[in-house]
Design a protein around this motif. Structure first.
Motif, PDB file in Angstrom:
ATOM      1  N   CYS A   1       0.835  -1.197   0.000  1.00  0.00           N
ATOM      2  CA  CYS A   1       0.000   0.000   0.000  1.00  0.00           C
ATOM      3  C   CYS A   1       0.870   1.247   0.000  1.00  0.00           C
TER       4      CYS A   1
ATOM      5  N   PHE B   1      -3.036   3.813   9.575  1.00  0.00           N
ATOM      6  CA  PHE B   1      -2.711   2.539   8.932  1.00  0.00           C
ATOM      7  C   PHE B   1      -2.257   1.520   9.974  1.00  0.00           C
TER       8      PHE B   1
ATOM      9  N   ILE C   1      -1.380  -7.648   3.511  1.00  0.00           N
ATOM     10  CA  ILE C   1      -0.533  -6.459   3.507  1.00  0.00           C
ATOM     11  C   ILE C   1       0.906  -6.832   3.869  1.00  0.00           C
TER      12      ILE C   1
ATOM     13  N   ARG D   1      -7.161   2.603   6.952  1.00  0.00           N
ATOM     14  CA  ARG D   1      -7.531   1.638   7.988  1.00  0.00           C
ATOM     15  C   ARG D   1      -8.203   0.409   7.373  1.00  0.00           C
TER      16      ARG D   1
ATOM     17  N   ALA E   1      -5.571  -1.592   5.494  1.00  0.00           N
ATOM     18  CA  ALA E   1      -4.602  -2.211   6.407  1.00  0.00           C
ATOM     19  C   ALA E   1      -5.123  -3.505   7.009  1.00  0.00           C
TER      20      ALA E   1
ATOM     21  N   TRP F   1      -3.937  -2.073  10.773  1.00  0.00           N
ATOM     22  CA  TRP F   1      -3.146  -3.284  10.537  1.00  0.00           C
ATOM     23  C   TRP F   1      -3.041  -4.141  11.801  1.00  0.00           C
TER      24      TRP F   1
ATOM     25  N   PHE G   1       3.986  -0.747   3.576  1.00  0.00           N
ATOM     26  CA  PHE G   1       3.265   0.515   3.485  1.00  0.00           C
ATOM     27  C   PHE G   1       4.273   1.634   3.308  1.00  0.00           C
TER      28      PHE G   1
END
Length: 304
Positions: free
Chosen positions: A229, A298, A269, A261, A264, A302, A272
């Motif tokens: 991301c 984020f 994932i 959010r 994440a 996550w 980032f």
């Protein structure tokens, strides 16, 4: 090979003992001990590839400073408390392509570890070395939260506008740009994304139904093993103009916070980044503060 400079000392500026701030919990680390943490910050102070306004090289220091004074508490998920700081990658002199190659030696080492890398940019050209190591052993999709597609052709060398063209040519499996603005890209680049199976989600789609926009972007990535991301802070409206290429008609910070959010929370994932934040061009620190909070949101999504 590039090296990593020692991370700064973190401290929270609040005098209230009840306040837990990022400055109180972020710990300096190195490659030998970083796996003791859930996530690690890696600074990339470079803006030599920017095709508009420079200043993003100052991003990592300013983002750390803003984060240090922020509370760690999120109302839905509680405190963020397992974040380390690896320091800044020492950017070598040389061409943009040489810089990308040198940085990839470090990012490759970070991706090999059992920790989530959070890259603090820096300009968008370093998305290439941030993502490329993942392509070696997985199918990978990129979520590009950005006002621009960044799929320009590489002519006289890479720029901040070429990273996703470079990654496609290196084997990127899927790509979705979310936050794209009308009248900010050329037809040829729109067609390139479509011809390569990419997905484009505009600002209007986000503001109409944010959850649906997130679902469409994730669906557009397909059944990849890992997702990276990237947030280019120019996805925000031009009032947040402390970035390389501000334009009107963008997102509000609260919309960006919710976006990251939701993204994440996807279990695929693998990394980032926050790029193109240019503190020398900022007004009253508003863009830096919005960017730092994007990182925090984020991490809170996550950690769920």
């Amino acid at each position: 090979m590039s090296e990593i400079t020692a991370p700064p000392d973190w401290s929270g500026p609040s005098s209230d003992p009840a306040d837990q701030q990022f400055g109180d919990v972020v710990v300096g680390t190195d490659l030998d001990t970083v796996e003791e943490f859930d996530a690690v910050l890696v600074g990339e102070p470079y803006d030599g590839a920017v095709i508009s306004r420079q200043g993003a090289a100052k991003g990592p220091a300013a983002l750390r400073n803003s984060l240090a004074g922020m509370k760690t508490h999120h109302f839905d998920t509680g405190d963020i408390d397992s974040v380390a700081d690896l320091g800044d990658i020492d950017i070598p002199s040389g061409s943009i392509a040489e810089v990308q190659d040198a940085v990839q030696e470090i990012t490759g080492s970070v991706h090999e570890l059992d920790v989530l890398p959070v890259f603090l940019g820096g300009d968008n050209s370093l998305t290439v070395p941030n993502v490329a190591p993942l392509l070696e052993d997985s199918s990978v999709g990129v979520l590009n939260i950005d006002a621009h597609l960044d799929v320009r052709e590489v002519r006289d060398g890479p720029t901040s506008g070429t990273p996703y063209r470079q990654l496609h040519e290196a084997g990127l499996d899927s790509y979705a740009c979310i936050g794209a603005r009308h009248f900010e890209t050329s037809t040829a680049y729109h067609d390139y994304v479509r011809e390569n199976g990419g997905t484009i989600v505009t600002v209007e789609e986000i503001t109409t139904d944010l959850a649906e926009a997130v679902d469409r972007a994730l669906s557009g990535l397909g059944d990849v093993d890992r997702i990276y991301c990237s947030v280019d802070i120019d996805v925000l409206d031009a009032v947040y103009g402390g970035c390389s290429a501000p334009t009107p008609g963008g997102l509000l910070p609260r919309e960006l916070f919710r976006l990251v959010r939701l993204f994440a929370a996807d279990e695929r994932i693998a990394g980032f980044e926050l790029v193109e934040c240019a503190p020398p061009l900022d007004t009253s620190g508003r863009t830096v503060d919005a960017a730092a909070r994007t990182v925090a949101h984020f991490l809170s999504g996550w950690s769920v």
